[in-house]
Design a protein around this motif. Structure first.
Motif, PDB file in Angstrom:
ATOM      1  N   LEU A  13     -60.166  -6.261  11.867  1.00 39.78           N
ATOM      2  CA  LEU A  13     -60.353  -7.649  11.713  1.00 39.78           C
ATOM      3  C   LEU A  13     -59.819  -8.225  10.251  1.00 39.78           C
ATOM      4  O   LEU A  13     -59.837  -7.483   9.344  1.00 39.78           O
ATOM      5  CB  LEU A  13     -62.022  -8.007  11.544  1.00 39.78           C
ATOM      6  CG  LEU A  13     -62.308  -9.519  11.349  1.00 39.78           C
ATOM      7  CD1 LEU A  13     -61.959 -10.173  12.617  1.00 39.78           C
ATOM      8  CD2 LEU A  13     -63.756  -9.538  11.214  1.00 39.78           C
ATOM      9  N   ASP A  14     -58.966  -9.205  10.114  1.00 38.80           N
ATOM     10  CA  ASP A  14     -58.348  -9.659   8.931  1.00 38.80           C
ATOM     11  C   ASP A  14     -59.497 -10.048   7.924  1.00 38.80           C
ATOM     12  O   ASP A  14     -60.567 -10.129   8.292  1.00 38.80           O
ATOM     13  CB  ASP A  14     -57.599 -10.875   9.295  1.00 38.80           C
ATOM     14  CG  ASP A  14     -58.173 -12.147   9.542  1.00 38.80           C
ATOM     15  OD1 ASP A  14     -58.489 -12.935   8.720  1.00 38.80           O
ATOM     16  OD2 ASP A  14     -58.577 -12.198  10.717  1.00 38.80           O
ATOM     17  N   GLN A  15     -58.896  -9.738   6.780  1.00 36.85           N
ATOM     18  CA  GLN A  15     -60.042  -9.827   5.606  1.00 36.85           C
ATOM     19  C   GLN A  15     -60.511 -11.168   5.459  1.00 36.85           C
ATOM     20  O   GLN A  15     -61.556 -11.525   5.066  1.00 36.85           O
ATOM     21  CB  GLN A  15     -59.205  -9.123   4.376  1.00 36.85           C
ATOM     22  CG  GLN A  15     -60.018  -9.228   3.259  1.00 36.85           C
ATOM     23  CD  GLN A  15     -61.404  -8.249   3.421  1.00 36.85           C
ATOM     24  OE1 GLN A  15     -61.220  -7.016   4.050  1.00 36.85           O
ATOM     25  NE2 GLN A  15     -62.536  -8.754   3.170  1.00 36.85           N
ATOM     26  N   LYS A  16     -59.538 -12.238   5.738  1.00 35.45           N
ATOM     27  CA  LYS A  16     -59.890 -13.516   5.487  1.00 35.45           C
ATOM     28  C   LYS A  16     -61.083 -14.344   6.507  1.00 35.45           C
ATOM     29  O   LYS A  16     -62.019 -14.680   5.917  1.00 35.45           O
ATOM     30  CB  LYS A  16     -58.560 -14.479   5.788  1.00 35.45           C
ATOM     31  CG  LYS A  16     -59.048 -15.995   5.393  1.00 35.45           C
ATOM     32  CD  LYS A  16     -57.659 -16.800   5.763  1.00 35.45           C
ATOM     33  CE  LYS A  16     -58.082 -18.345   5.626  1.00 35.45           C
ATOM     34  NZ  LYS A  16     -56.896 -19.083   5.774  1.00 35.45           N
ATOM     35  N   THR A  17     -61.023 -13.438   7.602  1.00 38.66           N
ATOM     36  CA  THR A  17     -62.134 -13.715   8.462  1.00 38.66           C
ATOM     37  C   THR A  17     -63.217 -13.144   8.237  1.00 38.66           C
ATOM     38  O   THR A  17     -64.488 -13.702   8.337  1.00 38.66           O
ATOM     39  CB  THR A  17     -61.748 -13.365   9.806  1.00 38.66           C
ATOM     40  OG1 THR A  17     -60.476 -14.171  10.412  1.00 38.66           O
ATOM     41  CG2 THR A  17     -62.806 -13.853  11.069  1.00 38.66           C
ATOM     42  N   THR A  37     -73.466  -8.076  10.458  1.00 40.06           N
ATOM     43  CA  THR A  37     -73.657  -9.529  10.134  1.00 40.06           C
ATOM     44  C   THR A  37     -75.163  -9.805   9.852  1.00 40.06           C
ATOM     45  O   THR A  37     -76.078  -9.087  10.195  1.00 40.06           O
ATOM     46  CB  THR A  37     -73.518 -10.547  11.427  1.00 40.06           C
ATOM     47  OG1 THR A  37     -73.387 -11.622  11.075  1.00 40.06           O
ATOM     48  CG2 THR A  37     -74.424 -10.298  12.444  1.00 40.06           C
ATOM     49  N   ALA A  38     -75.180 -10.686   8.911  1.00 42.88           N
ATOM     50  CA  ALA A  38     -76.634 -11.232   8.493  1.00 42.88           C
ATOM     51  C   ALA A  38     -77.074 -12.356   9.242  1.00 42.88           C
ATOM     52  O   ALA A  38     -78.165 -13.023   9.245  1.00 42.88           O
ATOM     53  CB  ALA A  38     -76.554 -11.404   7.098  1.00 42.88           C
ATOM     54  N   ASP A  39     -76.044 -12.947  10.082  1.00 37.84           N
ATOM     55  CA  ASP A  39     -76.333 -14.201  10.647  1.00 37.84           C
ATOM     56  C   ASP A  39     -75.895 -14.213  12.354  1.00 37.84           C
ATOM     57  O   ASP A  39     -74.678 -14.468  12.649  1.00 37.84           O
ATOM     58  CB  ASP A  39     -75.660 -15.451  10.452  1.00 37.84           C
ATOM     59  CG  ASP A  39     -76.041 -16.805  10.949  1.00 37.84           C
ATOM     60  OD1 ASP A  39     -76.781 -16.703  11.881  1.00 37.84           O
ATOM     61  OD2 ASP A  39     -75.627 -17.768  10.477  1.00 37.84           O
ATOM     62  N   GLU A  80     -69.443 -19.800  16.055  1.00 32.16           N
ATOM     63  CA  GLU A  80     -68.234 -19.891  15.589  1.00 32.16           C
ATOM     64  C   GLU A  80     -67.509 -18.575  15.069  1.00 32.16           C
ATOM     65  O   GLU A  80     -66.321 -18.266  15.355  1.00 32.16           O
ATOM     66  CB  GLU A  80     -68.207 -20.955  14.664  1.00 32.16           C
ATOM     67  CG  GLU A  80     -66.572 -21.081  13.827  1.00 32.16           C
ATOM     68  CD  GLU A  80     -66.690 -22.315  12.627  1.00 32.16           C
ATOM     69  OE1 GLU A  80     -65.847 -22.260  12.153  1.00 32.16           O
ATOM     70  OE2 GLU A  80     -67.612 -23.037  12.704  1.00 32.16           O
ATOM     71  N   ALA A  81     -68.496 -17.922  14.513  1.00 32.40           N
ATOM     72  CA  ALA A  81     -67.880 -16.449  13.970  1.00 32.40           C
ATOM     73  C   ALA A  81     -67.693 -15.530  15.244  1.00 32.40           C
ATOM     74  O   ALA A  81     -66.569 -14.821  15.173  1.00 32.40           O
ATOM     75  CB  ALA A  81     -69.187 -15.990  13.244  1.00 32.40           C
ATOM     76  N   PHE A 115     -61.306 -14.175  19.226  1.00 37.32           N
ATOM     77  CA  PHE A 115     -59.943 -14.620  19.269  1.00 37.32           C
ATOM     78  C   PHE A 115     -59.068 -13.649  18.603  1.00 37.32           C
ATOM     79  O   PHE A 115     -57.773 -13.377  19.096  1.00 37.32           O
ATOM     80  CB  PHE A 115     -59.912 -16.063  18.834  1.00 37.32           C
ATOM     81  CG  PHE A 115     -58.493 -16.421  18.752  1.00 37.32           C
ATOM     82  CD1 PHE A 115     -57.974 -16.888  20.094  1.00 37.32           C
ATOM     83  CD2 PHE A 115     -57.739 -16.523  17.652  1.00 37.32           C
ATOM     84  CE1 PHE A 115     -56.467 -17.438  19.844  1.00 37.32           C
ATOM     85  CE2 PHE A 115     -56.421 -17.013  17.604  1.00 37.32           C
ATOM     86  CZ  PHE A 115     -55.808 -17.664  18.841  1.00 37.32           C
ATOM     87  N   ALA A 116     -59.428 -13.176  17.514  1.00 33.46           N
ATOM     88  CA  ALA A 116     -58.656 -12.458  16.390  1.00 33.46           C
ATOM     89  C   ALA A 116     -58.426 -10.998  16.911  1.00 33.46           C
ATOM     90  O   ALA A 116     -57.325 -10.507  16.867  1.00 33.46           O
ATOM     91  CB  ALA A 116     -59.449 -12.441  15.011  1.00 33.46           C
ATOM     92  N   THR A 117     -59.331 -10.448  17.525  1.00 32.13           N
ATOM     93  CA  THR A 117     -59.158  -8.966  18.206  1.00 32.13           C
ATOM     94  C   THR A 117     -59.098  -8.779  19.525  1.00 32.13           C
ATOM     95  O   THR A 117     -58.846  -7.690  19.941  1.00 32.13           O
ATOM     96  CB  THR A 117     -60.750  -8.288  17.506  1.00 32.13           C
ATOM     97  OG1 THR A 117     -61.778  -8.876  18.429  1.00 32.13           O
ATOM     98  CG2 THR A 117     -60.862  -8.451  15.949  1.00 32.13           C
ATOM     99  N   GLN A 118     -59.420  -9.807  20.333  1.00 39.32           N
ATOM    100  CA  GLN A 118     -59.523  -9.739  21.700  1.00 39.32           C
ATOM    101  C   GLN A 118     -60.339  -8.851  22.237  1.00 39.32           C
ATOM    102  O   GLN A 118     -60.134  -8.116  23.156  1.00 39.32           O
ATOM    103  CB  GLN A 118     -57.937  -9.220  22.373  1.00 39.32           C
ATOM    104  CG  GLN A 118     -56.987 -10.359  22.030  1.00 39.32           C
ATOM    105  CD  GLN A 118     -57.075 -11.739  22.677  1.00 39.32           C
ATOM    106  OE1 GLN A 118     -57.244 -11.756  23.888  1.00 39.32           O
ATOM    107  NE2 GLN A 118     -57.168 -12.492  21.697  1.00 39.32           N
TER     108      GLN A 118
END
Length: 573
Positions: A89-93, A113-115, A120-121, A127-130
């Motif tokens: 997973l890219d660092q920005k996301t 995750t904490a949420d 959206e996340a 989308f980013a990792t398929q």
């Protein structure tokens, strides 16, 4: 109660984490709405707003979400970050949505995750990792720290550490063109500034040594302050090679050689003051460990009174160094102040009419007026070879850095017997065992008895901070067991304990010497000639009023200079 608070603002009007917390009775509807508004205004997640406001602790939040949503709960302290997948997973996301990838199995991606209600996340990850994200609940504060550290590059981390500006120059010898090319390669600005900051911090903290230590997954920097090692920082492990190379360049070492230990020196211009550093590298399993020792020449000019000698000990030492010939030995472990004691004596003897020569490995403190020589084993300049040369140069006083073998001991003793004052060091526990060590080396007893004038054993104990020390109460039995005589415990004095304040290090500031100063009297000479044991010599020394190291320490405790605990630690034999 939960039903009443829910009526204030129906849970259906809320969503995500807010709805879960209201339904669970952790917060009321009004509070939830206020926190939602605050989160939107500050452009942060609702979880961040809840934790920041103190409405729910990170631990309670994680447990509530896990129970309500039937999702697994994980303690991030138990996760080995070196084994989590990188670059999925890219660092920005990851930074934007506060996510940490934990693992991958088939088409499923396990994400901390904490949420877990953030749709959206979930869509962004898919989308980013398929891959299909599987949420794992973790504590918000721990996750935030990890995500931040994962996203900080080595350069950014060093920039933050070295944000403070300071001004100083490293004084280096002229380098050859090829060495200048190598130096340019390691002129990495953040690394250079980091090293400079560490050196300046060490000087300001009165440290004696700096340790740069590489491990498998971490890189640690420690300072030795008042004899105690303290961890200062853990810079990114990515800098270990560049930092070692930078230190080697300015210490005049072989930058390409990483398989064997190396020794070097460098000098730092700190304002108007120049400070020397002795540098040592050692290949370890995960890179080169570098130790830098700070050599402050001002310590040799403090004078004998500043070292902590009691009057009787000082008088014995001054009488010995005033003799025209003979041998004076200073003993103790590494870092016990032997070099400073020897240089203090040399400074007293350093007069225009006295020819003083020293051979050391290496010369630690530069003193004008004294002829100093470094051992060079490769070139054949050993302690013994230098001593032979000294004897042809009309010396009055000779200082040998350390007596390590029979050849050096033999030449030093012959010099002491033929009109020269010889000073040296040995690594032994106390003064009496020094004589048996010389015997074990093979030095004949009559040579020891006729040449050695005085032996001083020493340790360094931490000195109590005058600002915060306070009286302590000890049981009478504890004082007797420590070595005090019954007549000493008469109520006329009080021991002190370390407290700690902003001006000191856990209640201590600076160090003071503990000394066993043993002149070689006729009675001790007879024991040596009869090849008596160290116990025989120690017994005779006690009869002659020579304090051992423990007794010397107890004198400092009575004077309120240090603590009983410190003396017991330093002299526990």
């Amino acid at each position: 109660m939960a039903a009443e608070t829910a009526l204030e603002s129906p849970p259906n009007a809320l969503s995500g984490v807010a709805r879960v917390l209201v339904n669970a009775g952790r917060i009321n509807g009004k509070t939830a709405e206020e926190l939602l508004k605050s989160a939107r205004d500050r452009k942060v997640s609702f979880s961040s707003a809840v934790v920041a406001a103190g409405a729910v602790s990170p631990t309670d939040l994680a447990h509530t979400l896990s129970a309500a949503l039937a999702l697994p709960l994980l303690d991030l302290n138990a996760v080995d970050l070196q084994k989590v997948p990188k670059n999925i997973l890219d660092q920005k996301t990851a930074s934007q949505y506060q996510l940490l990838v934990l693992g991958k199995r088939g088409s499923r991606l396990f994400v901390a995750t904490a949420d877990p209600t953030d749709q959206e996340a979930a869509e962004r990850v898919k989308f980013a990792t398929q891959l299909s994200p599987e949420w794992v609940i973790v504590e918000h504060d721990k996750l935030a720290k990890l995500v931040e550290s994962q996203g900080t590059t080595a350069t950014e981390a060093l920039e933050s550490i070295t944000a403070t500006e300071f001004d100083f120059d490293v004084a280096e010898e002229e380098a050859s063109p090829s060495e200048q090319d190598i130096a340019t390669e390691v002129e990495d600005a953040p690394v250079v500034r980091f090293l400079q900051k560490m050196l300046v911090d060490a000087i300001n903290m009165r440290a004696s040594d700096l340790h740069f230590e590489p491990y498998e997954y971490t890189y640690r920097v420690r300072f030795r302050v008042d004899g105690e090692l303290r961890e200062i920082t853990q810079p990114p492990i990515a800098i270990k090679e560049k930092l070692a190379s930078r230190i080697k360049v300015i210490s005049r070492m072989d930058i390409a050689e990483k398989r064997v230990p190396q020794d070097g020196r460098m000098k730092l211009k700190f304002g108007s003051k120049a400070i020397d550093f002795r540098v040592s590298t050692l290949p370890t399993l995960f890179g080169e460990k570098v130790v830098i020792r700070i050599l402050d020449s001002s310590s040799a000019k403090m004078g004998i009174d500043a070292l902590g000698y009691e009057k009787v000990e000082k008088d014995r030492l001054m009488a010995a160094i005033g003799r025209p010939y003979g041998m004076i030995l200073v003993t103790g472990p590494t870092g016990s102040g032997k070099t400073v004691s020897l240089y203090t004596c040399l400074n007293i003897l350093n007069q225009p009419g006295v020819n003083i020569s020293t051979v050391e490995d290496p010369a630690e403190i530069n003193l004008p007026g004294i002829n100093q020589c470094n051992v060079n084993d490769r070139a054949g300049l050993t302690f013994a070879a230098a001593l032979k040369s000294f004897l042809r140069q009309d010396p009055d006083v000779i200082m040998v850095g350390e007596i390590r073998d029979l050849e050096t001991a033999d030449i030093a003793i012959k010099a002491a017997q033929t009109g020269h004052l010889v000073m040296s060091t040995l690594h032994t526990n106390d003064a009496p065992t020094t004589l048996t060590r010389l015997l074990n080396m093979g030095v004949p007893p009559f040579n020891i008895a006729s040449s050695v004038l005085l032996i001083t054993a020493q340790r360094l104990a931490r000195r109590l901070c005058e600002n915060c020390k306070s009286p302590a109460e000890y049981p009478r039995e504890a004082l007797l067991k420590a070595g005090f005589a019954a007549t000493d415990i008469d109520g006329s004095w009080k021991p002190y304990r370390a407290v700690g304040c902003s001006a000191c290090n856990n209640g201590y500031k600076g160090r003071v010497g503990l000394y066993q100063v043993m002149p070689i009297t006729e009675a001790i000479q007879r024991i040596i000639l009869a090849e008596g044991t160290a116990l025989d010599i120690a017994g005779q020394a006690q009869k002659e009023g020579v304090r051992d190291l423990r007794q010397s320490g107890l004198v400092k405790v009575k004077a309120g200079v240090t603590t009983l605990e410190e003396v017991i630690t330093v002299t526990n034999e």
